[in-house]
Scaffold this motif. Structure first.
Motif, PDB file in Angstrom:
ATOM      1  N   PRO A  38     -13.223 -12.157  -6.976  1.00  0.00           N
ATOM      2  CA  PRO A  38     -14.128 -11.046  -6.674  1.00  0.00           C
ATOM      3  C   PRO A  38     -15.063 -10.673  -7.819  1.00  0.00           C
ATOM      4  N   LEU A  39     -14.804 -11.198  -9.012  1.00  0.00           N
ATOM      5  CA  LEU A  39     -15.678 -10.926 -10.158  1.00  0.00           C
ATOM      6  C   LEU A  39     -16.765 -11.989 -10.317  1.00  0.00           C
ATOM      7  N   ALA A  40     -16.803 -12.966  -9.415  1.00  0.00           N
ATOM      8  CA  ALA A  40     -17.703 -14.111  -9.564  1.00  0.00           C
ATOM      9  C   ALA A  40     -19.157 -13.683  -9.706  1.00  0.00           C
ATOM     10  N   ARG A  41     -19.568 -12.711  -8.914  1.00  0.00           N
ATOM     11  CA  ARG A  41     -20.975 -12.268  -8.965  1.00  0.00           C
ATOM     12  C   ARG A  41     -21.311 -11.680 -10.340  1.00  0.00           C
ATOM     13  N   LEU A  42     -20.379 -10.979 -10.925  1.00  0.00           N
ATOM     14  CA  LEU A  42     -20.620 -10.395 -12.243  1.00  0.00           C
ATOM     15  C   LEU A  42     -20.701 -11.475 -13.322  1.00  0.00           C
ATOM     16  N   VAL A  43     -19.822 -12.455 -13.237  1.00  0.00           N
ATOM     17  CA  VAL A  43     -19.826 -13.541 -14.216  1.00  0.00           C
ATOM     18  C   VAL A  43     -21.123 -14.333 -14.136  1.00  0.00           C
ATOM     19  N   ALA A  44     -21.644 -14.516 -12.933  1.00  0.00           N
ATOM     20  CA  ALA A  44     -22.876 -15.295 -12.753  1.00  0.00           C
ATOM     21  C   ALA A  44     -24.124 -14.500 -13.109  1.00  0.00           C
ATOM     22  N   ASP A  45     -24.015 -13.192 -13.279  1.00  0.00           N
ATOM     23  CA  ASP A  45     -25.163 -12.349 -13.592  1.00  0.00           C
ATOM     24  C   ASP A  45     -25.642 -12.645 -15.015  1.00  0.00           C
ATOM     25  N   PRO A  46     -26.866 -13.144 -15.198  1.00  0.00           N
ATOM     26  CA  PRO A  46     -27.332 -13.496 -16.540  1.00  0.00           C
ATOM     27  C   PRO A  46     -27.493 -12.295 -17.465  1.00  0.00           C
ATOM     28  N   ASP A  47     -27.558 -11.082 -16.908  1.00  0.00           N
ATOM     29  CA  ASP A  47     -27.716  -9.889 -17.741  1.00  0.00           C
ATOM     30  C   ASP A  47     -26.387  -9.311 -18.218  1.00  0.00           C
ATOM     31  N   ALA A  48     -25.286  -9.731 -17.600  1.00  0.00           N
ATOM     32  CA  ALA A  48     -23.979  -9.177 -17.953  1.00  0.00           C
ATOM     33  C   ALA A  48     -23.496  -9.742 -19.283  1.00  0.00           C
ATOM     34  N   THR A  49     -22.999  -8.866 -20.162  1.00  0.00           N
ATOM     35  CA  THR A  49     -22.456  -9.289 -21.454  1.00  0.00           C
ATOM     36  C   THR A  49     -20.949  -9.090 -21.541  1.00  0.00           C
ATOM     37  N   ASP A  50     -20.414  -8.101 -20.804  1.00  0.00           N
ATOM     38  CA  ASP A  50     -18.978  -7.827 -20.846  1.00  0.00           C
ATOM     39  C   ASP A  50     -18.507  -7.331 -19.482  1.00  0.00           C
ATOM     40  N   ILE A  51     -17.291  -7.714 -19.110  1.00  0.00           N
ATOM     41  CA  ILE A  51     -16.649  -7.229 -17.886  1.00  0.00           C
ATOM     42  C   ILE A  51     -15.238  -6.784 -18.258  1.00  0.00           C
ATOM     43  N   PHE A  52     -14.828  -5.628 -17.735  1.00  0.00           N
ATOM     44  CA  PHE A  52     -13.503  -5.103 -18.037  1.00  0.00           C
ATOM     45  C   PHE A  52     -12.773  -4.746 -16.747  1.00  0.00           C
ATOM     46  N   VAL A  53     -11.586  -5.310 -16.571  1.00  0.00           N
ATOM     47  CA  VAL A  53     -10.728  -4.993 -15.434  1.00  0.00           C
ATOM     48  C   VAL A  53      -9.564  -4.166 -15.981  1.00  0.00           C
ATOM     49  N   ASN A  54      -9.441  -2.929 -15.539  1.00  0.00           N
ATOM     50  CA  ASN A  54      -8.473  -1.995 -16.106  1.00  0.00           C
ATOM     51  C   ASN A  54      -7.270  -1.812 -15.193  1.00  0.00           C
ATOM     52  N   GLY A  55      -6.245  -2.573 -15.454  1.00  0.00           N
ATOM     53  CA  GLY A  55      -4.962  -2.354 -14.815  1.00  0.00           C
ATOM     54  C   GLY A  55      -4.961  -2.317 -13.307  1.00  0.00           C
ATOM     55  N   GLY A  56      -5.833  -3.091 -12.664  1.00  0.00           N
ATOM     56  CA  GLY A  56      -5.873  -3.103 -11.224  1.00  0.00           C
ATOM     57  C   GLY A  56      -6.445  -1.835 -10.613  1.00  0.00           C
ATOM     58  N   ARG A  57      -7.126  -1.019 -11.443  1.00  0.00           N
ATOM     59  CA  ARG A  57      -7.662   0.252 -10.956  1.00  0.00           C
ATOM     60  C   ARG A  57      -9.171   0.208 -10.735  1.00  0.00           C
ATOM     61  N   ASP A  58      -9.913  -0.250 -11.734  1.00  0.00           N
ATOM     62  CA  ASP A  58     -11.364  -0.283 -11.612  1.00  0.00           C
ATOM     63  C   ASP A  58     -11.921  -1.399 -12.480  1.00  0.00           C
ATOM     64  N   VAL A  59     -13.200  -1.705 -12.245  1.00  0.00           N
ATOM     65  CA  VAL A  59     -13.887  -2.773 -12.967  1.00  0.00           C
ATOM     66  C   VAL A  59     -15.185  -2.188 -13.533  1.00  0.00           C
ATOM     67  N   TRP A  60     -15.453  -2.524 -14.796  1.00  0.00           N
ATOM     68  CA  TRP A  60     -16.658  -2.042 -15.461  1.00  0.00           C
ATOM     69  C   TRP A  60     -17.454  -3.228 -15.989  1.00  0.00           C
ATOM     70  N   VAL A  61     -18.779  -3.062 -16.084  1.00  0.00           N
ATOM     71  CA  VAL A  61     -19.648  -4.127 -16.564  1.00  0.00           C
ATOM     72  C   VAL A  61     -20.689  -3.549 -17.511  1.00  0.00           C
ATOM     73  N   ASP A  62     -21.011  -4.332 -18.532  1.00  0.00           N
ATOM     74  CA  ASP A  62     -22.075  -3.974 -19.479  1.00  0.00           C
ATOM     75  C   ASP A  62     -23.196  -4.993 -19.313  1.00  0.00           C
ATOM     76  N   ARG A  63     -24.382  -4.503 -18.977  1.00  0.00           N
ATOM     77  CA  ARG A  63     -25.551  -5.380 -18.842  1.00  0.00           C
ATOM     78  C   ARG A  63     -26.537  -5.163 -19.981  1.00  0.00           C
ATOM     79  N   GLY A  64     -26.016  -4.682 -21.110  1.00  0.00           N
ATOM     80  CA  GLY A  64     -26.850  -4.491 -22.288  1.00  0.00           C
ATOM     81  C   GLY A  64     -27.203  -3.046 -22.572  1.00  0.00           C
ATOM     82  N   GLY A  65     -26.965  -2.155 -21.631  1.00  0.00           N
ATOM     83  CA  GLY A  65     -27.306  -0.755 -21.829  1.00  0.00           C
ATOM     84  C   GLY A  65     -26.120   0.171 -21.818  1.00  0.00           C
TER      85      GLY A  65
END
Length: 341
Positions: A38-65
């Motif tokens: 389910p994170l595939a779209r985030l990994v393929a995003d060229p603007d994404a620099t970091d992805i964080f999955v927190n204990g099966g609760r939520d997912v966060w992404v950093d696109r530089g900002g």
């Protein structure tokens, strides 16, 4: 040191730089994305620099900002652990109750860090670091604002590399230390042999002769580990023109300083530090892990390191804010003296 500059041409008058394209890495990253479910779209995003999955609760992404909550399906505890185990396995390592914290490098330079319960009290935590789609050179970093819009600073950094000054790049996590170090090493003459030592391979250097060494964790029987300290010693038998320690984090600092004090000019490394003023204390702390007294560490460091470059991150902008030289204080301990860069 900064006064060790040699007469080399301006960066803009040099032969055209090598292409910083890394189409191969981009293809590998896109192919790898499917492994993230389910994170595939985030990994393929060229603007994404970091992805964080927190204990099966939520997912966060950093696109530089900065961090934003990701609009992806939430993984439950079991799915998060399954994902973590699969990704670590892809990197050739294992994660279980006996080894609950693991860092791996996957195809395309994607880096994954995993922490399992009960160490992660809220559930399995997965942190993903995504490299830029192409290797960034100094001019790319200048265009992003890293050097404050002063083009002369790029030329001076290139001259510093050409002078084979030993460099230490410092800053907090995510401030761009590895990115800047890779860009600086890309300015090294093409005939030089660069040997890098990292806990997890992360440096991406646009240079024709780079040899990378990566530490290895122990196997399930507790044998076979190879740490950074051992790898620094092994690298000296590989005739490096530039010896690079991706991150100083422990007793390996003793081996690095010893190497840089015995004719291995042009070396470099990174160090976590909140400010330029904190660098002496951080080095002393690492030296203590290696059994070095503050005064012994100071004498070695002053001789070994010619320039310290400190980075800070404000929002999505990473900037080289200060530079300094290490010096001996009146009590024989390490101090930092600011310098123009």
């Amino acid at each position: 040191m900064m006064d060790r500059f040699v007469a080399v041409p301006s960066f803009r008058n040099r032969e055209a730089p090598r292409s910083t394209s890394s189409a191969g890495s981009s293809v590998e990253r896109l192919a790898l994305a499917a492994e993230f479910g389910p994170l595939a779209r985030l990994v393929a995003d060229p603007d994404a620099t970091d992805i964080f999955v927190n204990g099966g609760r939520d997912v966060w992404v950093d696109r530089g900002g900065g961090l934003d909550r990701a609009d992806v399906p939430t993984l439950d505890a079991g799915e998060t652990r399954e994902l973590a185990v699969r990704l670590v396995s892809l990197g050739g390592r294992h994660v279980d109750e006996a080894t609950p914290c693991v860092d791996v490098r996957l195809a395309g330079g994607v880096r994954v860090h995993v922490v399992l319960p009960p160490i992660a009290s809220s559930g399995t935590v997965v942190s993903v670091r995504l490299p830029p789609e192409r290797r960034l050179g100094l001019e790319d970093l200048a265009a992003s604002g890293m050097f404050g819009g002063e083009s002369a600073r790029v030329d001076r950094l290139v001259r510093t590399v050409g002078a084979r000054t030993n460099l230490l790049v410092t800053g907090a996590g995510g401030s761009g230390k590895t990115t800047l170090l890779g860009a600086l090493l890309g300015a090294a003459p093409p005939h030089e042999r660069i040997v890098t030592i990292e806990d997890v391979a992360e440096l991406r250097i646009d240079h024709p002769h780079v040899v990378g060494l990566q530490s290895r964790q122990a196997n399930v029987e507790g044998a076979g580990d190879l740490g950074l300290e051992r790898l620094v010693r092994e690298s000296l038998r590989m005739r490096p023109d530039r010896l690079v320690l991706g991150e100083c984090r422990g007793a390996e600092v003793r081996e690095l300083l010893a190497a840089l004090n015995t004719g291995h000019d042009g070396g470099a490394g990174t160090l976590h530090a909140n400010s330029l003023d904190d660098v002496p204390a951080r080095l002393e702390a690492l030296g203590a892990l290696a059994g070095m007294s503050p005064t012994a560490l100071a004498r070695q460091a002053v001789s070994a390191i010619g320039l310290v470059l400190h980075l800070e991150r404000e929002g999505g902008v990473r900037r080289l804010t200060e530079a300094g030289r290490l010096a001996l204080g009146s009590d024989g301990r390490l101090v930092i003296e600011r310098t123009d860069w």
